[in-house]
Scaffold this motif. Sequence first.
Motif, mmCIF file in Angstrom:
data_model
loop_
_atom_site.group_PDB
_atom_site.id
_atom_site.type_symbol
_atom_site.label_atom_id
_atom_site.label_comp_id
_atom_site.label_asym_id
_atom_site.label_seq_id
_atom_site.Cartn_x
_atom_site.Cartn_y
_atom_site.Cartn_z
ATOM 1 N N THR A 74 -20.423 -1.830 -9.282
ATOM 2 C CA THR A 74 -19.890 -1.054 -9.077
ATOM 3 C C THR A 74 -18.919 0.531 -9.718
ATOM 4 O O THR A 74 -18.794 1.585 -9.020
ATOM 5 C CB THR A 74 -19.059 -1.029 -7.604
ATOM 6 O OG1 THR A 74 -17.825 -2.302 -8.621
ATOM 7 C CG2 THR A 74 -19.626 -1.989 -6.639
ATOM 8 N N TRP A 75 -18.612 -0.004 -10.636
ATOM 9 C CA TRP A 75 -17.837 1.137 -11.652
ATOM 10 C C TRP A 75 -18.638 1.448 -12.757
ATOM 11 O O TRP A 75 -19.247 0.734 -12.750
ATOM 12 C CB TRP A 75 -16.797 0.152 -11.689
ATOM 13 C CG TRP A 75 -15.396 0.191 -10.743
ATOM 14 C CD1 TRP A 75 -15.497 -1.692 -10.149
ATOM 15 C CD2 TRP A 75 -14.679 0.525 -10.701
ATOM 16 N NE1 TRP A 75 -15.058 -1.231 -9.563
ATOM 17 C CE2 TRP A 75 -13.950 -0.067 -9.789
ATOM 18 C CE3 TRP A 75 -14.019 1.839 -11.605
ATOM 19 C CZ2 TRP A 75 -13.223 1.290 -9.437
ATOM 20 C CZ3 TRP A 75 -12.535 2.504 -10.839
ATOM 21 C CH2 TRP A 75 -11.904 1.708 -9.418
ATOM 22 N N GLN A 95 -10.659 -1.221 -5.512
ATOM 23 C CA GLN A 95 -11.897 -0.212 -5.040
ATOM 24 C C GLN A 95 -10.792 0.566 -4.683
ATOM 25 O O GLN A 95 -11.013 1.693 -4.701
ATOM 26 C CB GLN A 95 -12.779 -0.579 -4.459
ATOM 27 C CG GLN A 95 -14.057 -0.428 -3.348
ATOM 28 C CD GLN A 95 -14.731 0.458 -4.524
ATOM 29 O OE1 GLN A 95 -15.568 -0.786 -5.697
ATOM 30 N NE2 GLN A 95 -14.943 1.144 -4.693
ATOM 31 N N TRP A 96 -10.000 -0.116 -3.732
ATOM 32 C CA TRP A 96 -8.654 0.765 -3.006
ATOM 33 C C TRP A 96 -8.052 2.043 -4.074
ATOM 34 O O TRP A 96 -7.657 2.864 -3.876
ATOM 35 C CB TRP A 96 -7.838 -0.073 -2.039
ATOM 36 C CG TRP A 96 -6.977 0.580 -1.366
ATOM 37 C CD1 TRP A 96 -7.249 1.207 -0.086
ATOM 38 C CD2 TRP A 96 -6.132 0.808 -1.761
ATOM 39 N NE1 TRP A 96 -5.831 1.842 0.392
ATOM 40 C CE2 TRP A 96 -5.561 1.972 -0.877
ATOM 41 C CE3 TRP A 96 -4.651 1.030 -2.775
ATOM 42 C CZ2 TRP A 96 -3.641 2.086 -0.251
ATOM 43 C CZ3 TRP A 96 -4.048 1.055 -3.020
ATOM 44 C CH2 TRP A 96 -2.677 2.195 -2.152
ATOM 45 N N GLY A 119 -8.699 2.887 -6.555
ATOM 46 C CA GLY A 119 -10.367 3.535 -7.089
ATOM 47 C C GLY A 119 -10.249 4.938 -6.208
ATOM 48 O O GLY A 119 -10.116 6.029 -6.848
ATOM 49 N N GLU A 120 -10.695 5.152 -5.035
ATOM 50 C CA GLU A 120 -10.006 5.041 -4.292
ATOM 51 C C GLU A 120 -9.519 6.242 -3.989
ATOM 52 O O GLU A 120 -9.365 7.319 -2.968
ATOM 53 C CB GLU A 120 -10.932 4.822 -3.019
ATOM 54 C CG GLU A 120 -12.280 4.292 -2.645
ATOM 55 C CD GLU A 120 -12.533 3.615 -1.765
ATOM 56 O OE1 GLU A 120 -11.523 3.357 -0.940
ATOM 57 O OE2 GLU A 120 -13.995 2.809 -1.486
ATOM 58 N N ASN A 121 -8.091 5.741 -4.512
ATOM 59 C CA ASN A 121 -6.582 7.115 -3.764
ATOM 60 C C ASN A 121 -6.765 7.501 -5.426
ATOM 61 O O ASN A 121 -5.581 7.969 -5.484
ATOM 62 C CB ASN A 121 -5.380 5.720 -3.518
ATOM 63 C CG ASN A 121 -6.105 5.477 -2.430
ATOM 64 O OD1 ASN A 121 -5.729 6.456 -1.155
ATOM 65 N ND2 ASN A 121 -6.980 4.661 -1.661
ATOM 66 N N GLY A 122 -7.282 7.142 -6.368
ATOM 67 C CA GLY A 122 -6.905 8.004 -7.529
ATOM 68 C C GLY A 122 -5.358 7.352 -8.297
ATOM 69 O O GLY A 122 -4.966 8.285 -9.497
ATOM 70 N N GLU A 126 -11.735 -5.724 -3.540
ATOM 71 C CA GLU A 126 -11.847 -3.943 -2.792
ATOM 72 C C GLU A 126 -9.982 -3.354 -3.435
ATOM 73 O O GLU A 126 -10.221 -2.883 -3.097
ATOM 74 C CB GLU A 126 -11.554 -5.638 -1.432
ATOM 75 C CG GLU A 126 -12.605 -5.868 -0.821
ATOM 76 C CD GLU A 126 -12.894 -6.446 0.262
ATOM 77 O OE1 GLU A 126 -13.793 -6.933 1.004
ATOM 78 O OE2 GLU A 126 -11.470 -6.890 0.786
ATOM 79 N N THR A 142 0.570 -1.090 -0.375
ATOM 80 C CA THR A 142 0.132 -0.083 0.086
ATOM 81 C C THR A 142 0.879 1.791 0.135
ATOM 82 O O THR A 142 0.921 2.592 -0.634
ATOM 83 C CB THR A 142 -1.259 0.600 1.714
ATOM 84 O OG1 THR A 142 -0.575 -0.058 2.203
ATOM 85 C CG2 THR A 142 -2.283 -0.697 1.387
#
Length: 203
Positions: free
Chosen positions: A166-167, A128-129, A131-134, A125, A97
């Motif tokens: 979801t996307w 998703q992570w 995506g959330e972090n650009g 997941e 990460t």
Amino acid sequence: MQIKSAEFVMSNSDVAKCPKSMLPEYAFIGRSNVGKSSLINMLTGRKSLAKTSGRPGKTQLINHFLINKNWHLVDLPGYGYARVSKTAKKTFQKFITQYFALREQLVTAFVLVDIRHQPQTIDLEFMQWLGENGIPFSIIFTKADKLKPNASIRHVEDYKNVLLETWEAMPNYFITSSSKDIGKEEVLNYIDELNRNMDLISN
Ligand code: GTP
Ligand code: MG
């Protein structure tokens, strides 16, 4: 794109110690045993540049490879490998990460998924992570040689349908086989295109 040279640069467990140069880089991530290291060897045409194994958990560090002297490919440890100790798993997760959060040189990540399997929570997941972090990513379906072409297409369609729950759109994706050299040109051309765009930005 032609691969003229491919060299191992270094292995690290600390993202701060990774190469300082601002060369564009591309990282391969996914479950253990999905075929990240094999794909690096297939793309570069170097059989044993990245270490591979039939046993999951082979790659344990952040490995940088310098390609054509002007961009990096990065081989990462897999996630979701049940047999490593909890402490080792935490350490991996931490530096994976951190790698994605801190590595400014990363142009895009390639999330590898085995084309034979239904979408797995851990992969969804992770996407998703990202995506959330650009963090931009593409999906690479691996081991396409294990399915008939029709079945490959059907599995990719199923995957798309789950992602579209979801996307808004299906991320860019590639179908590959490292043992049959499938998808090599497509992935390399995509990287080449991104490298060219980077040149435009920095000039
Ligand atoms: P870790 O480093 O443990 O996270 O695994 P990895 O994702 O780097 O996988 P690796 O490249 O080491 O490959 C795992 C196993 O899958 C090896 O036995 C490979 O030979 C096999 N494999 C990888 N790619 C392919 C493929 O395209 N087709 C087939 N049939 N086998 C593959
Ligand atoms: Mg590996």
